[in-house]
Scaffold this motif. Structure first.
Motif, PDB file in Angstrom:
ATOM      1  N   ASP A  45       0.621  -0.945  -0.003  1.00 62.65           N
ATOM      2  CA  ASP A  45      -0.030   0.077   0.136  1.00 62.65           C
ATOM      3  C   ASP A  45       0.955   1.245   0.128  1.00 62.65           C
ATOM      4  OD1 ASP A  45      -2.475  -1.685   0.176  1.00 62.65           O
ATOM      5  OD2 ASP A  45      -2.525  -0.993   2.217  1.00 62.65           O
ATOM      6  N   ARG A  46       2.243   1.508   0.225  1.00 62.26           N
ATOM      7  CA  ARG A  46       2.694   2.613   0.460  1.00 62.26           C
ATOM      8  C   ARG A  46       3.796   2.111  -0.916  1.00 62.26           C
ATOM      9  NH1 ARG A  46       4.417   5.515   5.526  1.00 62.26           N
ATOM     10  NH2 ARG A  46       3.184   4.602   6.801  1.00 62.26           N
ATOM     11  N   GLY A  47       3.550   1.339  -1.581  1.00 59.78           N
ATOM     12  CA  GLY A  47       4.376   1.770  -2.677  1.00 59.78           C
ATOM     13  C   GLY A  47       4.839   0.789  -3.039  1.00 59.78           C
ATOM     14  N   PHE A  48       5.615  -0.116  -1.617  1.00 59.66           N
ATOM     15  CA  PHE A  48       7.128  -1.128  -2.160  1.00 59.66           C
ATOM     16  C   PHE A  48       6.184  -1.803  -2.639  1.00 59.66           C
ATOM     17  CE2 PHE A  48       7.772   1.187   1.160  1.00 59.66           C
ATOM     18  CZ  PHE A  48       9.635   1.198   2.137  1.00 59.66           C
ATOM     19  N   VAL A  49       7.681  -2.207  -3.147  1.00 63.20           N
ATOM     20  CA  VAL A  49       7.889  -3.480  -4.699  1.00 63.20           C
ATOM     21  C   VAL A  49       8.090  -4.627  -3.532  1.00 63.20           C
ATOM     22  CG1 VAL A  49       8.720  -4.652  -6.834  1.00 63.20           C
ATOM     23  CG2 VAL A  49       7.734  -1.972  -7.142  1.00 63.20           C
ATOM     24  N   GLU A  50       7.833  -5.875  -4.082  1.00 61.42           N
ATOM     25  CA  GLU A  50       8.918  -6.851  -3.567  1.00 61.42           C
ATOM     26  C   GLU A  50       9.047  -7.593  -4.264  1.00 61.42           C
ATOM     27  OE1 GLU A  50       6.985 -10.826  -1.317  1.00 61.42           O
ATOM     28  OE2 GLU A  50       5.839  -9.837  -2.061  1.00 61.42           O
ATOM     29  N   ILE A  51      10.321  -8.303  -4.294  1.00 61.36           N
ATOM     30  CA  ILE A  51      11.153  -8.264  -5.486  1.00 61.36           C
ATOM     31  C   ILE A  51      11.593 -10.370  -4.958  1.00 61.36           C
ATOM     32  CG2 ILE A  51      12.356  -7.088  -6.628  1.00 61.36           C
ATOM     33  CD1 ILE A  51      15.084  -6.609  -5.194  1.00 61.36           C
ATOM     34  N   GLU A  52      12.625 -10.688  -5.344  1.00 63.53           N
ATOM     35  CA  GLU A  52      13.236 -12.197  -4.958  1.00 63.53           C
ATOM     36  C   GLU A  52      14.672 -12.020  -5.048  1.00 63.53           C
ATOM     37  OE1 GLU A  52      10.087 -15.821  -5.065  1.00 63.53           O
ATOM     38  OE2 GLU A  52      10.581 -15.048  -6.433  1.00 63.53           O
ATOM     39  N   THR A  53      15.486 -12.668  -4.521  1.00 61.74           N
ATOM     40  CA  THR A  53      17.255 -12.440  -4.517  1.00 61.74           C
ATOM     41  C   THR A  53      17.700 -13.827  -4.436  1.00 61.74           C
ATOM     42  OG1 THR A  53      17.339 -11.666  -2.145  1.00 61.74           O
ATOM     43  CG2 THR A  53      17.054 -10.038  -3.985  1.00 61.74           C
ATOM     44  N   PRO A  54      18.951 -13.866  -5.193  1.00 64.60           N
ATOM     45  CA  PRO A  54      19.340 -15.560  -4.364  1.00 64.60           C
ATOM     46  C   PRO A  54      19.936 -16.017  -3.242  1.00 64.60           C
ATOM     47  CG  PRO A  54      20.266 -13.659  -6.631  1.00 64.60           C
ATOM     48  CD  PRO A  54      19.777 -13.266  -5.401  1.00 64.60           C
ATOM     49  N   VAL A  55      19.691 -17.091  -3.161  1.00 65.99           N
ATOM     50  CA  VAL A  55      19.991 -17.828  -1.748  1.00 65.99           C
ATOM     51  C   VAL A  55      21.380 -18.202  -1.862  1.00 65.99           C
ATOM     52  CG1 VAL A  55      19.549 -19.390  -0.180  1.00 65.99           C
ATOM     53  CG2 VAL A  55      17.477 -18.512  -1.197  1.00 65.99           C
ATOM     54  N   LEU A  56      22.151 -18.735  -2.658  1.00 62.40           N
ATOM     55  CA  LEU A  56      23.267 -18.973  -3.504  1.00 62.40           C
ATOM     56  C   LEU A  56      23.907 -18.414  -3.414  1.00 62.40           C
ATOM     57  CD1 LEU A  56      22.909 -22.512  -5.053  1.00 62.40           C
ATOM     58  CD2 LEU A  56      24.145 -22.262  -2.649  1.00 62.40           C
ATOM     59  N   GLN A  57      24.878 -17.521  -2.953  1.00 56.95           N
ATOM     60  CA  GLN A  57      25.646 -16.426  -3.581  1.00 56.95           C
ATOM     61  C   GLN A  57      27.652 -16.766  -3.093  1.00 56.95           C
ATOM     62  OE1 GLN A  57      24.891 -13.466  -0.124  1.00 56.95           O
ATOM     63  NE2 GLN A  57      22.889 -12.950  -1.181  1.00 56.95           N
ATOM     64  N   LEU A  58      27.781 -15.929  -3.799  1.00 61.77           N
ATOM     65  CA  LEU A  58      29.603 -16.012  -4.348  1.00 61.77           C
ATOM     66  C   LEU A  58      30.231 -15.727  -2.870  1.00 61.77           C
ATOM     67  CD1 LEU A  58      30.356 -15.032  -8.049  1.00 61.77           C
ATOM     68  CD2 LEU A  58      30.220 -17.314  -6.962  1.00 61.77           C
ATOM     69  N   VAL A  59      29.492 -14.303  -2.925  1.00 55.67           N
ATOM     70  CA  VAL A  59      30.416 -13.569  -1.553  1.00 55.67           C
ATOM     71  C   VAL A  59      29.064 -13.565   0.038  1.00 55.67           C
ATOM     72  CG1 VAL A  59      31.597 -11.558  -0.869  1.00 55.67           C
ATOM     73  CG2 VAL A  59      31.259 -12.622  -2.511  1.00 55.67           C
ATOM     74  N   HIS A  60      29.638 -13.436   0.717  1.00 52.05           N
ATOM     75  CA  HIS A  60      28.434 -13.423   2.375  1.00 52.05           C
ATOM     76  C   HIS A  60      29.015 -12.030   2.322  1.00 52.05           C
ATOM     77  CE1 HIS A  60      31.541 -14.430   4.211  1.00 52.05           C
ATOM     78  NE2 HIS A  60      31.548 -13.764   5.535  1.00 52.05           N
ATOM     79  N   GLY A  61      27.019 -11.195   3.098  1.00 58.05           N
ATOM     80  CA  GLY A  61      27.693 -10.454   2.742  1.00 58.05           C
ATOM     81  C   GLY A  61      25.900  -8.823   3.448  1.00 58.05           C
ATOM     82  N   GLY A  62      25.854  -8.390   3.924  1.00 59.73           N
ATOM     83  CA  GLY A  62      25.316  -7.527   4.222  1.00 59.73           C
ATOM     84  C   GLY A  62      25.217  -8.047   5.868  1.00 59.73           C
ATOM     85  N   ALA A  63      25.599  -8.195   6.550  1.00 58.02           N
ATOM     86  CA  ALA A  63      25.606  -8.862   8.149  1.00 58.02           C
ATOM     87  C   ALA A  63      26.797  -9.591   8.865  1.00 58.02           C
ATOM     88  CB  ALA A  63      24.537  -9.668   8.789  1.00 58.02           C
ATOM     89  N   ALA A  64      27.009  -9.398   9.989  1.00 60.04           N
ATOM     90  CA  ALA A  64      27.678  -9.868  10.678  1.00 60.04           C
ATOM     91  C   ALA A  64      27.543 -11.062  11.327  1.00 60.04           C
ATOM     92  CB  ALA A  64      28.448  -8.518  11.949  1.00 60.04           C
ATOM     93  N   ALA A  65      27.828 -12.402  10.427  1.00 63.53           N
ATOM     94  CA  ALA A  65      27.334 -13.685  11.095  1.00 63.53           C
ATOM     95  C   ALA A  65      28.231 -14.589   9.724  1.00 63.53           C
ATOM     96  CB  ALA A  65      25.517 -13.164  10.389  1.00 63.53           C
ATOM     97  N   ARG A  66      28.634 -15.707  10.695  1.00 70.44           N
ATOM     98  CA  ARG A  66      29.383 -16.781  10.244  1.00 70.44           C
ATOM     99  C   ARG A  66      28.341 -17.917   8.779  1.00 70.44           C
ATOM    100  NH1 ARG A  66      32.854 -20.727  12.282  1.00 70.44           N
ATOM    101  NH2 ARG A  66      32.841 -19.676  14.565  1.00 70.44           N
ATOM    102  N   PRO A  67      28.681 -17.660   8.006  1.00 72.97           N
ATOM    103  CA  PRO A  67      27.892 -18.135   7.093  1.00 72.97           C
ATOM    104  C   PRO A  67      27.477 -19.726   7.221  1.00 72.97           C
ATOM    105  CG  PRO A  67      29.532 -17.931   6.077  1.00 72.97           C
ATOM    106  CD  PRO A  67      29.594 -17.394   7.472  1.00 72.97           C
ATOM    107  N   PHE A  68      26.036 -20.426   6.496  1.00 69.98           N
ATOM    108  CA  PHE A  68      26.997 -21.763   5.896  1.00 69.98           C
ATOM    109  C   PHE A  68      27.643 -21.773   4.280  1.00 69.98           C
ATOM    110  CE2 PHE A  68      23.388 -21.970   8.724  1.00 69.98           C
ATOM    111  CZ  PHE A  68      23.669 -23.308   9.397  1.00 69.98           C
ATOM    112  N   ARG A  69      28.140 -23.173   4.400  1.00 71.48           N
ATOM    113  CA  ARG A  69      28.876 -23.222   3.119  1.00 71.48           C
ATOM    114  C   ARG A  69      28.678 -24.108   2.179  1.00 71.48           C
ATOM    115  NH1 ARG A  69      32.545 -19.366   3.070  1.00 71.48           N
ATOM    116  NH2 ARG A  69      33.503 -18.363   5.028  1.00 71.48           N
TER     117      ARG A  69
END
Length: 510
Positions: A208-232
């Motif tokens: 209702d506020r005009g945001f658009v929902e999208i989907e982004t990849p779960v599998l990534q070459l480089v982990h980022g966006g947070a400080a956390a230990r990734p699954f490999r």
């Protein structure tokens, strides 16, 4: 003709000695074989069903107690799981359950179904079985809307007995066998509905506020966006090491660079870390980003998201063991250093020596790692002494820079960043900030992070060249947030994270 047995005739679990199978399961397996021997399919592909249980119950609402109408409009075929059964000589009663808890009584009388069908019901039907019942909607003499059967059919034979309906399952059993928990416990079914109401409300508010929902990849070459230990993991097609995403942030920001000024995603993220009452290695995160917004305006959007979710659940006043949370009250802004100063009883600033911070931590029995610097110690004091005390909605703001490598420098104090954590009920529910969009500064920050990763820090972010390339095309000023959906459900239900996630990860049983 082939001698190969049909699937229905294959004995289940042939490797398990019969002596190890519980008696009730042996009895049910014998009934399954008896049905097959009579030419009755215990798992037919389809059974008669013209009405849901709720629709059939609605037909009977106008009826008086003891009324048994003959009209065609009262003829139904219903189906459901048998959760209660009482067999008498010439009349059998059963309660069917459908979906997330709708129930309806069915009655089978000797006069209506005949001796053979009645005997078969008594002999073959157990609690937990799915059955189809064809008949007429009536209201019993005790006033209960029911279906008076003229025929019935087995829809699915249950080989395991249901948990006892009046005896609580242990928490371990509830989460490990959620399917059984959903069958017997209304609270479990309510949790599913509550979570669905919250996620639907979130999408509705942002749409209702005009945001658009999208989907982004779960599998990534480089982990980022947070400080956390990734699954490999490993992508065989490219012979490439990959990680599962630890955040949604970087790809959503790329979308904003591309011109999608208001964007969001609600999806699973994965962090290879501890499991406790507030943390799960797999959980649902909402992130949204808005061009030409900052930490203040984006906080107002999040407030609307949470208030609308509260309305979807049915209350803005939440009772907890610490008191009542009033979401209609003030949502306070509290600077981090001010909060820590109040907690330790003396003024703390970015200039306070780490030695003094360690002394204060020891005085308040806050354990520290020897390698931590001053900013990390301040954050630990904040988490241990301040956050658990914040019952009402509070934006903890003005963080030291190391708290959020992707947030921009504070516009009035170069020693801080424009970032906040929203604390409600003593727990972090979401985080937001004015986004760092300068590609030169962002490269410096991520380079420092990658050096930490190379030195062995498993939570440090890697240098993401594609993300930096996107920023170099020019990102508009923007604000963004991350909200833990599971923690929002926990807020409204008072449940732990294992209750809010339908099928949580558990340590395997031996």
């Amino acid at each position: 003709m082939s001698d190969t047995p049909t699937r229905e005739h294959v004995q289940p679990d042939p490797g398990i000695p019969d002596s190890d199978v519980p008696e009730q399961m042996r009895v049910r397996r014998d009934k399954r074989e008896r049905l097959l021997g009579k030419g009755v399919a215990p798992y037919p592909v389809q059974v008669p069903r013209t009405h849901t249980l709720a629709e059939a119950a609605a037909l009977g609402e106008p009826l008086e107690a003891g009324e048994e109408p003959e009209g065609e409009q009262f003829a139904v075929a219903v189906a459901g799981r048998v959760v209660f059964s009482r067999n008498t000589g010439k009349l059998c009663f059963a309660t069917l359950q459908e979906g997330v808890g709708t129930r309806l009584q069915v009655m089978l009388s000797l006069a209506a179904v005949g001796q053979e069908a009645l005997d078969a019901w008594k002999a073959d039907v157990d609690l937990g079985d799915h059955v189809s019942v064809t008949g007429r909607v009536v209201r019993s003499r005790r006033g209960e809307v029911s279906v008076m059967a003229d025929s019935w059919t087995m829809a699915s034979k249950a080989l395991r007995p249901l948990p006892t309906l009046h005896k609580d399952l242990s928490e371990e059993t509830r989460v490990r066998q959620r399917y059984a928990d959903l069958i017997v416990r209304q609270e479990a079914r309510d949790m599913v509905r509550t979570r669905a109401a919250i996620t639907s409300s979130i999408r509705r508010t942002l749409d209702d506020r005009g945001f658009v929902e999208i989907e982004t990849p779960v599998l990534q070459l480089v982990h980022g966006g947070a400080a956390a230990r990734p699954f490999r993991t490993h992508l065989n097609a490219f012979d490439q090491e990959m990680t599962l995403r630890i955040a949604l942030e970087l790809n959503l920001k790329k979308a904003v660079v591309g011109g999608i000024d208001k964007v969001y995603e609600m999806g699973r993220i994965f962090r290879n870390e501890g499991i406790d009452s507030t943390h799960s290695p797999e959980f649902t995160m909402l992130e949204f980003y808005q061009a030409y917004a900052d930490q203040t305006s984006i906080a107002e959007v999040l407030r609307s998201v949470i208030l609308d979710a509260a309305d979807a659940v049915g209350t803005r006043r939440i009772e907890t063991d610490k008191g009542i949370i009033d979401l209609d009250g003030e949502w306070r802004w509290l600077p981090v250093y001010t909060a820590v100063s109040e907690a330790v009883g003396e003024e703390i600033t970015w200039e306070t020596p780490v030695e003094r911070l360690r002394e204060l931590a020891a005085r308040h029995q806050v354990p520290l790692d020897e390698s931590w610097g001053a900013e990390k110690v301040v954050l630990e004091l904040l988490g241990e002494l301040v956050e658990p005390t914040l019952l009402q909605p509070t934006f903890l703001c003005d963080y030291p820079p190391s708290a959020q490598p992707l947030a921009r420098q504070h516009r009035t104090d170069p020693h801080l960043i424009e970032a906040w954590d929203l604390i409600i009920g003593g727990m972090e529910r979401g985080t937001g900030f004015s986004e760092l969009i300068d590609p030169v500064v962002q490269r410096e920050v991520l380079t420092a992070q990658s050096l930490r990763a190379a030195a062995g820090d498993p939570e440090a972010m890697s240098l993401d060249e594609d993300f930096l390339r996107a920023l170099e095309y020019g990102a508009p000023p923007m604000g963004g947030i991350g909200l833990g959906v599971d923690r929002l459900v926990m807020l409204f239900t008072g449940a732990g994270i294992r209750e809010t996630i339908l099928f949580p990860h558990l340590k395997p049983q031996q």
